[in-house]
Write a protein that holds these residues in place. Structure first.
Motif, PDB file in Angstrom:
ATOM      1  N   PRO A  67      -3.743 -11.412  11.609  1.00 17.61           N
ATOM      2  CA  PRO A  67      -4.452 -10.129  11.628  1.00 17.61           C
ATOM      3  C   PRO A  67      -5.688 -10.196  12.504  1.00 17.61           C
ATOM      4  O   PRO A  67      -6.341 -11.237  12.632  1.00 17.61           O
ATOM      5  CB  PRO A  67      -4.830  -9.933  10.154  1.00 17.61           C
ATOM      6  CG  PRO A  67      -4.886 -11.308   9.587  1.00 17.61           C
ATOM      7  CD  PRO A  67      -3.841 -12.108  10.310  1.00 17.61           C
ATOM      8  N   ALA A  68      -6.023  -9.066  13.110  1.00 11.86           N
ATOM      9  CA  ALA A  68      -7.206  -9.017  13.969  1.00 11.86           C
ATOM     10  C   ALA A  68      -8.487  -9.239  13.175  1.00 11.86           C
ATOM     11  O   ALA A  68      -9.522  -9.594  13.743  1.00 11.86           O
ATOM     12  CB  ALA A  68      -7.257  -7.661  14.682  1.00 11.86           C
ATOM     13  N   ALA A  69      -8.415  -9.072  11.851  1.00  7.79           N
ATOM     14  CA  ALA A  69      -9.598  -9.242  11.006  1.00  7.79           C
ATOM     15  C   ALA A  69     -10.082 -10.685  10.939  1.00  7.79           C
ATOM     16  O   ALA A  69     -11.159 -10.945  10.403  1.00  7.79           O
ATOM     17  CB  ALA A  69      -9.298  -8.731   9.597  1.00  7.79           C
ATOM     18  N   ILE A  70      -9.308 -11.622  11.485  1.00  3.27           N
ATOM     19  CA  ILE A  70      -9.756 -13.020  11.453  1.00  3.27           C
ATOM     20  C   ILE A  70     -10.954 -13.241  12.377  1.00  3.27           C
ATOM     21  O   ILE A  70     -11.658 -14.244  12.239  1.00  3.27           O
ATOM     22  CB  ILE A  70      -8.619 -13.998  11.836  1.00  3.27           C
ATOM     23  CG1 ILE A  70      -8.189 -13.799  13.292  1.00  3.27           C
ATOM     24  CG2 ILE A  70      -7.441 -13.852  10.904  1.00  3.27           C
ATOM     25  CD1 ILE A  70      -7.165 -14.803  13.758  1.00  3.27           C
ATOM     26  N   PHE A  71     -11.196 -12.314  13.306  1.00  2.00           N
ATOM     27  CA  PHE A  71     -12.327 -12.470  14.223  1.00  2.00           C
ATOM     28  C   PHE A  71     -13.570 -11.822  13.616  1.00  2.00           C
ATOM     29  O   PHE A  71     -13.512 -10.696  13.128  1.00  2.00           O
ATOM     30  CB  PHE A  71     -12.002 -11.868  15.590  1.00  2.00           C
ATOM     31  CG  PHE A  71     -10.834 -12.521  16.259  1.00  2.00           C
ATOM     32  CD1 PHE A  71     -10.947 -13.799  16.801  1.00  2.00           C
ATOM     33  CD2 PHE A  71      -9.610 -11.865  16.335  1.00  2.00           C
ATOM     34  CE1 PHE A  71      -9.856 -14.414  17.412  1.00  2.00           C
ATOM     35  CE2 PHE A  71      -8.526 -12.473  16.937  1.00  2.00           C
ATOM     36  CZ  PHE A  71      -8.648 -13.752  17.468  1.00  2.00           C
TER      37      PHE A  71
ATOM     38  N   PRO B 247     -14.520  -6.378  19.489  1.00  3.51           N
ATOM     39  CA  PRO B 247     -13.660  -6.026  20.637  1.00  3.51           C
ATOM     40  C   PRO B 247     -12.642  -7.145  20.905  1.00  3.51           C
ATOM     41  O   PRO B 247     -13.020  -8.242  21.317  1.00  3.51           O
ATOM     42  CB  PRO B 247     -14.653  -5.891  21.795  1.00  3.51           C
ATOM     43  CG  PRO B 247     -15.999  -5.780  21.157  1.00  3.51           C
ATOM     44  CD  PRO B 247     -15.926  -6.564  19.895  1.00  3.51           C
ATOM     45  N   VAL B 248     -11.379  -6.867  20.643  1.00  2.29           N
ATOM     46  CA  VAL B 248     -10.304  -7.853  20.803  1.00  2.29           C
ATOM     47  C   VAL B 248      -9.386  -7.376  21.918  1.00  2.29           C
ATOM     48  O   VAL B 248      -8.774  -6.302  21.810  1.00  2.29           O
ATOM     49  CB  VAL B 248      -9.520  -8.031  19.490  1.00  2.29           C
ATOM     50  CG1 VAL B 248      -8.361  -9.004  19.684  1.00  2.29           C
ATOM     51  CG2 VAL B 248     -10.445  -8.518  18.374  1.00  2.29           C
ATOM     52  N   HIS B 249      -9.275  -8.180  22.985  1.00  2.00           N
ATOM     53  CA  HIS B 249      -8.530  -7.746  24.171  1.00  2.00           C
ATOM     54  C   HIS B 249      -7.557  -8.810  24.663  1.00  2.00           C
ATOM     55  O   HIS B 249      -7.868 -10.004  24.685  1.00  2.00           O
ATOM     56  CB  HIS B 249      -9.495  -7.434  25.319  1.00  2.00           C
ATOM     57  CG  HIS B 249     -10.325  -6.207  25.103  1.00  2.00           C
ATOM     58  ND1 HIS B 249     -10.002  -4.980  25.647  1.00  2.00           N
ATOM     59  CD2 HIS B 249     -11.466  -6.008  24.394  1.00  2.00           C
ATOM     60  CE1 HIS B 249     -10.911  -4.089  25.300  1.00  2.00           C
ATOM     61  NE2 HIS B 249     -11.812  -4.688  24.533  1.00  2.00           N
ATOM     62  N   TYR B 250      -6.374  -8.347  25.052  1.00  2.00           N
ATOM     63  CA  TYR B 250      -5.442  -9.138  25.859  1.00  2.00           C
ATOM     64  C   TYR B 250      -5.604  -8.674  27.302  1.00  2.00           C
ATOM     65  O   TYR B 250      -5.517  -7.470  27.576  1.00  2.00           O
ATOM     66  CB  TYR B 250      -3.995  -8.909  25.423  1.00  2.00           C
ATOM     67  CG  TYR B 250      -3.586  -9.582  24.134  1.00  2.00           C
ATOM     68  CD1 TYR B 250      -3.192 -10.919  24.122  1.00  2.00           C
ATOM     69  CD2 TYR B 250      -3.580  -8.883  22.933  1.00  2.00           C
ATOM     70  CE1 TYR B 250      -2.798 -11.535  22.946  1.00  2.00           C
ATOM     71  CE2 TYR B 250      -3.194  -9.496  21.755  1.00  2.00           C
ATOM     72  CZ  TYR B 250      -2.805 -10.822  21.769  1.00  2.00           C
ATOM     73  OH  TYR B 250      -2.420 -11.433  20.600  1.00  2.00           O
ATOM     74  N   SER B 251      -5.808  -9.611  28.207  1.00  2.00           N
ATOM     75  CA  SER B 251      -5.892  -9.226  29.615  1.00  2.00           C
ATOM     76  C   SER B 251      -4.515  -8.949  30.192  1.00  2.00           C
ATOM     77  O   SER B 251      -4.372  -8.256  31.200  1.00  2.00           O
ATOM     78  CB  SER B 251      -6.570 -10.329  30.432  1.00  2.00           C
ATOM     79  OG  SER B 251      -5.778 -11.510  30.435  1.00  2.00           O
TER      80      SER B 251
END
Length: 388
Positions: A209-213, A236-240
């Motif tokens: 899950p993105a909540a780990i960050f 802000p979580v991004h894949y380039s």
């Protein structure tokens, strides 16, 4: 400070047996030019630098040359290993590359053992804290969690909990006086596959899950999914995304690198910088006549060809002669099986002539070419008449 986020170079990747090293060279040169043009303080390469764990000498030379060009421009360079890379090799080269101003992270490390990097922006003097997490297979996740968090394996939960525990250790040093960054190679729930990933290492138990960050991360630079995208999260979580489409499943993706402008007291501003080098991948559909009507319209694109008619002898050769950049040629499914095949199979073979049997075979192979039937008849006549 300014950062450039890129990932999934897959240097050494071929496509249907066709080398793409020249394209990869042009793409990486463009990335260097963008980094210099925008005067970035650091370039973050979030894994899958190579296509496989045993890259050729040419692939290694291209990657090393690229990283050195960035470092010689005064740019901080950090690269982590992805699931396609060989982490232990990254670790073996780590001391040597560090002397050249390049930081390689091949295996997960605790914050105290080098899993967290610090550097100051040459442009502003601001300090960045970068938590790094190379790809972790399930096999090694337990061991990494034990080493980094000191937690006994029997007390560690599922894969996503192990990753959460590791990141908690790596991001514990984030403060409100620093630019807090995280870079990882993994699949975050809600992210969409780009089309060329190894699905076995991208789905189900490998998703987290993105909540780990943590919320105090200014920017999370991810690699692994080849589609450019951001994932909803507190940070802000991004894949380039990949800067070059690695397979036809990625032909419609947008190829970019991400420019990040951020300060300790300012949210990250992300700008996509298009990558224009490399040949386009394109799927084209039609009859042979339609496909070869204007070959110049395809330019230098690599083609996946879908033929909407029955096959005939020499069709593939005809298409390849007219379309030398066609890497894959297939019949549209509706033309791949003859409607007469099932009926023919219900008739005993002994009740059909050799010509009929041959016609049945051609139908089963979706080949409709009267010339072949005539040649078969001539050959059969010669054999049965004793002239052959």
């Amino acid at each position: 400070m300014k950062l450039l986020h890129t990932s999934d170079w897959h240097v050494g990747k071929t496509l249907k047996g066709r080398s793409r090293l020249d394209e990869q060279k042009a793409v990486l040169a463009e990335i260097v030019e963008l980094a210099v043009e925008h005067e970035v303080d650091a370039v973050l390469v979030a894994g899958d630098v190579y296509e496989n764990a045993s890259p050729t000498a040419e692939a290694q030379k291209l990657v090393i040359t690229t990283l050195l060009r960035l470092a010689r421009a005064g740019i901080e360079v950090v690269a982590i290993a992805g699931n396609h890379d060989h982490g232990p090799t990254f670790e073996a080269y780590r001391p040597l590359m560090r002397q050249a101003g390049i930081r390689l992270i091949g295996s997960p490390r605790s914050a105290e053992q080098g899993g967290v990097l610090r550097f100051r922006a040459r442009s502003t003097g601001e300090e960045a804290v970068l938590a790094t997490l190379p790809f972790l297979s399930q096999r090694y996740a337990v061991r990494a969690a034990e080493v980094i968090t000191q937690t006994p394996a029997q007390n560690v939960g599922a894969y996503d909990q192990m990753i959460r525990d590791v990141l908690a250790n790596l991001t514990a040093g984030f403060t409100d006086q620093t630019v807090n960054l995280a870079m990882a190679h993994l699949t975050v729930l809600g992210g969409r596959l780009g089309g060329g990933e190894r699905e076995a290492q991208s789905i189900m138990e490998y998703s987290v899950p993105a909540a780990i960050f943590p919320i105090d991360a200014h920017y999370v630079a991810l690699g692994h999914l080849h589609r450019r995208q951001s994932v909803p999260a507190a940070a802000p979580v991004h894949y380039s995304g990949a800067p070059l489409a690695v397979d036809f499943g990625e032909q419609d993706n947008t190829n970019v690198v991400c420019l990040i402008e951020v300060a300790p007291d300012t949210p990250a501003r992300v700008t996509d910088l298009p990558i224009r080098s490399g040949r386009r991948l394109r799927t084209v559909t039609g009859t042979v006549e339609q496909l070869v009507a204007d070959p110049t319209a395809y330019g230098e694109d690599f083609l996946r060809v879908r033929v909407t008619q029955a096959a005939y002898a020499g069709m593939r050769e005809h298409l390849l002669e007219a379309l030398p950049n066609a890497l894959e040629i297939r019949l549209d499914p509706q033309f791949s099986v003859s409607p007469h095949t099932d009926a023919a199979r219900r008739t005993p073979a002994a009740a059909r002539t050799p010509a009929e049997l041959f016609a049945d075979y051609c139908a089963s192979a979706a080949v409709d070419d009267p010339r072949l039937n005539r040649l078969f008849d001539e050959l059969h006549d010669d054999l049965t008449s004793g002239r052959a």
